[in-house]
Scaffold this active site. Sequence first.
Site, PDB file in Angstrom:
ATOM      1  N   LEU A 102       9.222 -26.120 -48.941  1.00  0.00           N
ATOM      2  CA  LEU A 102      10.106 -25.854 -47.981  1.00  0.00           C
ATOM      3  C   LEU A 102      11.461 -26.996 -48.519  1.00  0.00           C
ATOM      4  CD1 LEU A 102       8.956 -24.996 -44.340  1.00  0.00           C
ATOM      5  CD2 LEU A 102      10.079 -23.181 -45.607  1.00  0.00           C
ATOM      6  N   ASP A 103      12.430 -26.302 -48.576  1.00  0.00           N
ATOM      7  CA  ASP A 103      13.774 -27.254 -48.655  1.00  0.00           C
ATOM      8  C   ASP A 103      13.317 -28.375 -47.920  1.00  0.00           C
ATOM      9  OD1 ASP A 103      13.843 -25.392 -50.671  1.00  0.00           O
ATOM     10  OD2 ASP A 103      15.984 -24.987 -50.137  1.00  0.00           O
ATOM     11  N   LYS A 104      13.997 -29.298 -48.495  1.00  0.00           N
ATOM     12  CA  LYS A 104      14.259 -30.891 -47.443  1.00  0.00           C
ATOM     13  C   LYS A 104      14.892 -30.677 -46.330  1.00  0.00           C
ATOM     14  CE  LYS A 104      14.885 -36.060 -47.857  1.00  0.00           C
ATOM     15  NZ  LYS A 104      15.282 -37.348 -48.215  1.00  0.00           N
TER      16      LYS A 104
END
Length: 239
Positions: A102-104
């Site tokens: 998952l993106d930051k």
Amino acid sequence: MIRLDKYLADMGVGTRQEVKRYIRKGSVSVDGKTVKAPEQKIDGETQRVAVDGQEIGYAAYEYYMLNKPAGVISATEDQRDRTVIDLIGDRKRKDLFPAGRLDKDTEGLLLITNDGQLAHRLLSPRRHVDKTYYARIRGRVTEEDVGSFAHGVNIGSGEAQEWTAPGVLEIIAGGEESEILLTIQEGKYHQVKRMFEAVGKEVAYLRRERMGTLTLDRDLKPGEYRPLTAEELALLKAL
């Protein structure tokens, strides 16, 4: 059967060399008897292993559901940022990894495990495993967008085209900031954000709700985790 030194190293007691030193100096016992041979084979399921009197249970595989918070990266280690593995405080295995990323700045469901075969089945494009996201979108999401997503959208830049597979877009609430659910079966780089950019909108907040049969536990606050239940694990393995 497993070598005693590998058993202890797998459980994070120390490196293989450190563990061998503990064993040779008499710090390790098996079923209450001191063992000084690192190569001794033991049954990890039935025999009791202790280091300086503290029992060390063995887990071949571990499975955790994490509600990933924003600001934490989906990696096993990083020199600058906190990782999702850092959040699993009572893990036994030292070889855990996030099954997918998952993106930051994205929150939500993330499976943490060391079961590479299961992770591959969940992530392989050929398996067509659904991934559902909740998002708040800057801009009014329309039925036209629903139709576009159902056919796939071009998330390429410039003259380079990159079409997504069809996705299921559901509008929960309209307005200048819409709320939606989006189900896709791919995991392209920044895919959800790029899909909405392709129709002239921007993702303000993103959270993964579901992956295959696994649904985010509403009792888990961002940053919290728990082991998978036997039922959850069985359903994932049956995919």
